[in-house]
Scaffold this active site. Sequence first.
Site, PDB file in Angstrom:
ATOM      1  N   THR A  54      23.811  53.246  48.399  1.00  0.00           N
ATOM      2  CA  THR A  54      24.075  54.545  47.211  1.00  0.00           C
ATOM      3  C   THR A  54      25.054  53.537  46.188  1.00  0.00           C
ATOM      4  O   THR A  54      24.867  54.106  45.240  1.00  0.00           O
ATOM      5  CB  THR A  54      24.529  55.562  47.681  1.00  0.00           C
ATOM      6  OG1 THR A  54      25.636  55.124  48.710  1.00  0.00           O
ATOM      7  CG2 THR A  54      23.667  56.057  48.827  1.00  0.00           C
ATOM      8  N   VAL A  78      25.847  47.074  44.291  1.00  0.00           N
ATOM      9  CA  VAL A  78      25.466  46.220  45.538  1.00  0.00           C
ATOM     10  C   VAL A  78      24.362  46.176  45.523  1.00  0.00           C
ATOM     11  O   VAL A  78      22.590  45.883  46.216  1.00  0.00           O
ATOM     12  CB  VAL A  78      26.594  45.265  46.122  1.00  0.00           C
ATOM     13  CG1 VAL A  78      25.441  44.505  46.668  1.00  0.00           C
ATOM     14  CG2 VAL A  78      27.165  45.141  44.922  1.00  0.00           C
ATOM     15  N   ARG A 120      36.221  36.439  54.696  1.00  0.00           N
ATOM     16  CA  ARG A 120      35.335  35.247  54.008  1.00  0.00           C
ATOM     17  C   ARG A 120      35.726  33.844  54.097  1.00  0.00           C
ATOM     18  O   ARG A 120      35.790  33.158  54.199  1.00  0.00           O
ATOM     19  CB  ARG A 120      35.532  35.386  52.438  1.00  0.00           C
ATOM     20  CG  ARG A 120      34.391  36.254  51.817  1.00  0.00           C
ATOM     21  CD  ARG A 120      34.936  36.548  50.545  1.00  0.00           C
ATOM     22  NE  ARG A 120      33.823  37.736  49.464  1.00  0.00           N
ATOM     23  CZ  ARG A 120      34.208  38.819  48.423  1.00  0.00           C
ATOM     24  NH1 ARG A 120      35.209  38.074  48.331  1.00  0.00           N
ATOM     25  NH2 ARG A 120      33.006  39.612  48.643  1.00  0.00           N
ATOM     26  N   CYS A 126      31.666  37.143  43.810  1.00  0.00           N
ATOM     27  CA  CYS A 126      30.738  37.679  42.616  1.00  0.00           C
ATOM     28  C   CYS A 126      31.590  36.381  41.737  1.00  0.00           C
ATOM     29  O   CYS A 126      30.410  35.013  41.316  1.00  0.00           O
ATOM     30  CB  CYS A 126      30.658  38.326  42.049  1.00  0.00           C
ATOM     31  SG  CYS A 126      32.391  39.795  41.935  1.00  0.00           S
ATOM     32  N   ARG A 179      39.673  42.372  32.842  1.00  0.00           N
ATOM     33  CA  ARG A 179      38.199  43.139  32.886  1.00  0.00           C
ATOM     34  C   ARG A 179      38.302  43.189  31.983  1.00  0.00           C
ATOM     35  O   ARG A 179      39.085  43.252  30.953  1.00  0.00           O
ATOM     36  CB  ARG A 179      38.971  43.809  34.287  1.00  0.00           C
ATOM     37  CG  ARG A 179      38.665  44.886  34.239  1.00  0.00           C
ATOM     38  CD  ARG A 179      37.073  44.785  34.927  1.00  0.00           C
ATOM     39  NE  ARG A 179      37.664  45.142  36.385  1.00  0.00           N
ATOM     40  CZ  ARG A 179      36.870  43.960  37.472  1.00  0.00           C
ATOM     41  NH1 ARG A 179      35.263  44.582  37.593  1.00  0.00           N
ATOM     42  NH2 ARG A 179      37.376  44.264  38.915  1.00  0.00           N
ATOM     43  N   HIS A 230      28.925  38.554  34.176  1.00  0.00           N
ATOM     44  CA  HIS A 230      30.370  37.831  33.919  1.00  0.00           C
ATOM     45  C   HIS A 230      30.418  36.837  33.705  1.00  0.00           C
ATOM     46  O   HIS A 230      29.345  36.082  33.713  1.00  0.00           O
ATOM     47  CB  HIS A 230      31.438  37.999  36.383  1.00  0.00           C
ATOM     48  CG  HIS A 230      31.142  38.755  36.602  1.00  0.00           C
ATOM     49  ND1 HIS A 230      31.536  40.402  35.887  1.00  0.00           N
ATOM     50  CD2 HIS A 230      32.214  38.710  37.880  1.00  0.00           C
ATOM     51  CE1 HIS A 230      31.559  41.030  37.354  1.00  0.00           C
ATOM     52  NE2 HIS A 230      31.988  40.199  38.446  1.00  0.00           N
ATOM     53  N   ASN A 239      25.921  39.557  38.416  1.00  0.00           N
ATOM     54  CA  ASN A 239      27.391  39.778  39.191  1.00  0.00           C
ATOM     55  C   ASN A 239      26.577  40.412  40.815  1.00  0.00           C
ATOM     56  O   ASN A 239      27.291  40.264  41.578  1.00  0.00           O
ATOM     57  CB  ASN A 239      28.189  40.694  38.861  1.00  0.00           C
ATOM     58  CG  ASN A 239      28.278  42.070  37.935  1.00  0.00           C
ATOM     59  OD1 ASN A 239      28.093  41.619  36.863  1.00  0.00           O
ATOM     60  ND2 ASN A 239      29.262  43.138  38.540  1.00  0.00           N
TER      61      ASN A 239
END
Length: 329
Positions: free
Chosen positions: A15, A18, A103, A133, A233, A240, A309
């Site tokens: 939802t 991404v 990661r 991203c 930002r 981006h 992104n």
Amino acid sequence: MSSLQEIKIAVVGATGLVGQGFLTILHKKYIPADNVFAVASEKSQGATVPYGETTLSVHALSTFDFSQCSVALFSPGASVSSVFAPKAAAQGCWVVDNTSFFRMDPDVPLVVPEVNAHAIASAKKNIVANPNCSTIQMVMALKPIDDVSRLRTVIVSTYQSVSGAGRSGVAELQRQISGDLSVARFPRQIAYNVIPQIDVFMDDGQTKEEWKMVVETQKILRPDIAIVPTCVRVPVWRGHSESVAFELSDDVSLDELNNAIGSFPGVVLVRSLSEYVSAPDVEGRDEVFVCRLRQCGGRWYQMWVVADNLRKGAATNAIQIAEIIATDM
Ligand SMILES: NC(=O)c1ccc[n+]([C@@H]2O[C@H](COP(=O)([O-])OP(=O)(O)OC[C@H]3O[C@@H](n4cnc5c(N)ncnc54)[C@H](OP(=O)(O)O)[C@@H]3O)[C@@H](O)[C@H]2O)c1
């Protein structure tokens, strides 16, 4: 040897922004709706998400049986992935995780397929991590350069859209533009402003987003590249942009760099100075765009790198990883 079309796939975080990207791409790849499970939090159980002309009903992650799937594409946030990605892997399902949690785990490969697809074979936990991203689009542009001459230093400033902060980031910009200038998700007002802080501050003064760009790039490319990021930002909906300055180890002509970048898979090199690309131009595109490449004296060069992104920065890259995993099944 299988393909994505033949396996069952769970989309965890279906939802979210991404998750929507995952579903759009899976549908574009003709993955039958019966092979795709939409999964989100308990509050979304029973809701539906669009899948092409049809819809999928949403399952609750807490009770979802991953043994019915071969691959799960995770984007439910780091703390949720930390618990449920290992559970899914223990049920025999490969996980491609978009969150930051795994990661830097040495047993979890961090993969941008055009750059280091070979790393997938080193996975020890049936989990593969998708980089941040901002990291993905930068390493896509840097890899062909590093293949020509070893990178010594990279200085990058990012211009990151509000969709990088998920649904709540987009909602906050919408709310502020319509007149409610209160601050909630972002550390400062985001409408009509730029904010030099993404994620929390660390002890050394950099933000966690900046730290991620350093350590992730070093894990993917090479640990001896010095990377100096400032992550910002900006009030852009999606896409981006990055201003990337880099120092090479050798004298290299601009033509050599143009040829290397221009022939790298997944990268579009824009050679015309006036036809540079900006964020809205790349919405829904899977490639990374490199523009305004120029030499700035000595072995220093500068370029402008733009990508969606939610596509190459997230869903596209993860689905490419899943395709590689599927071929080995
Ligand atoms: N946005 C980007 O550009 C981008 C790029 C790369 C990586 N990422 C990473 O991807 C993750 C998601 O980002 P996003 O932009 O899609 O965020 P988002 O729009 O806020 O969506 C979050 C998703 O996670 C689900 N979720 C939250 N808590 C959950 C729980 N306890 N159990 C199951 N599902 C849960 C939500 O489901 P409900 O609707 O049920 O709450 C929703 O589907 C984050 O870790 C982010 O760092 C984002």
